[in-house]
Design a protein around this motif. Sequence first.
Motif, PDB file in Angstrom:
ATOM      1  N   ALA A  95      13.452 -57.674 -38.136  1.00 55.23           N
ATOM      2  CA  ALA A  95      13.663 -56.446 -37.355  1.00 55.23           C
ATOM      3  C   ALA A  95      12.425 -56.036 -36.572  1.00 55.23           C
ATOM      4  N   SER A 107      17.417 -49.571 -37.233  1.00 50.76           N
ATOM      5  CA  SER A 107      17.589 -50.794 -36.446  1.00 50.76           C
ATOM      6  C   SER A 107      18.918 -51.479 -36.730  1.00 50.76           C
ATOM      7  N   HIS A 108      19.534 -51.160 -37.868  1.00 51.86           N
ATOM      8  CA  HIS A 108      20.829 -51.751 -38.224  1.00 51.86           C
ATOM      9  C   HIS A 108      21.980 -50.744 -38.142  1.00 51.86           C
TER      10      HIS A 108
END
Length: 279
Positions: free
Chosen positions: A240, A191-192
Amino acid sequence: MTTLTLLHPGAMGAKVGGQAARSGARVLYVPTGRSPASLERAREAGLEAAESLQSALTASDFVLSICPPHAAEDVAHEVLAHPFRGVYVEANAISPDRTRRIAAACAERGVPMLDGSIVGGPPGPGSAPRLYLSGDAKEVARVAGVFEGTRVVARALDAEIGAASALKMAYASYQKSARVLAAVSHALATSHGVAAELAREAGSLTSNILAETEQLPSVAARAWRWAPELEEIADTLRTAGLPPALAEGAATVLRRWTDDKDRYDLPLEEVLGHLRTEG
């Protein structure tokens, strides 16, 4: 010839039963109500179909229960509803308390029971699961003999009913949780946009954490610093859209070691004792 009834021929059960059959045992299963996949697994493993559960039980020295954990007690009571003079081997991934409840139900009907647990994947090339057994030593030896020379390694525990189940719970609590934690970690990295970097770091790990018990006093001594870090991790996961429960749970565990701050020389037994709830 030793005869056993296998309940039921799932992915693990069929192959465990197949190993017993290859060693010379007669392994029965009840096809009624089984899925086509289960029937095919039983056929491939060389298991023998019985006309009914009662006919299988009448012929059997042992019942070996390998089923989904939630069904363990129902399966046991299904067996106990019929006349049976053999030994019931409870080999499911269930808590010691549930195992002892099944043992009590067996005792009420005069059926001896052994506590079993399977550690490892289904037997096959490169895989030799361990079948741990606790309970009456004579009956444990008889069951272990069925798997002698097979890819199922029977290991006797000199302990009472509940010990084999406790070992399974202790092992699986790490093994299963570690896999779930890995999934969450990779999801967070993805997600990053740092999935490749996490994979690179993962490849450099050399620890066998479950085996490194000598490191646990050091973990306890640093818990006062690690707990806040786990809370930051939980916040990051939450932002997230990922489940934070594992990180929050780890922080809760670490706080049980608050009084062990910087006490690197504590013995392992004392460190583990501090994790237990008082009273």
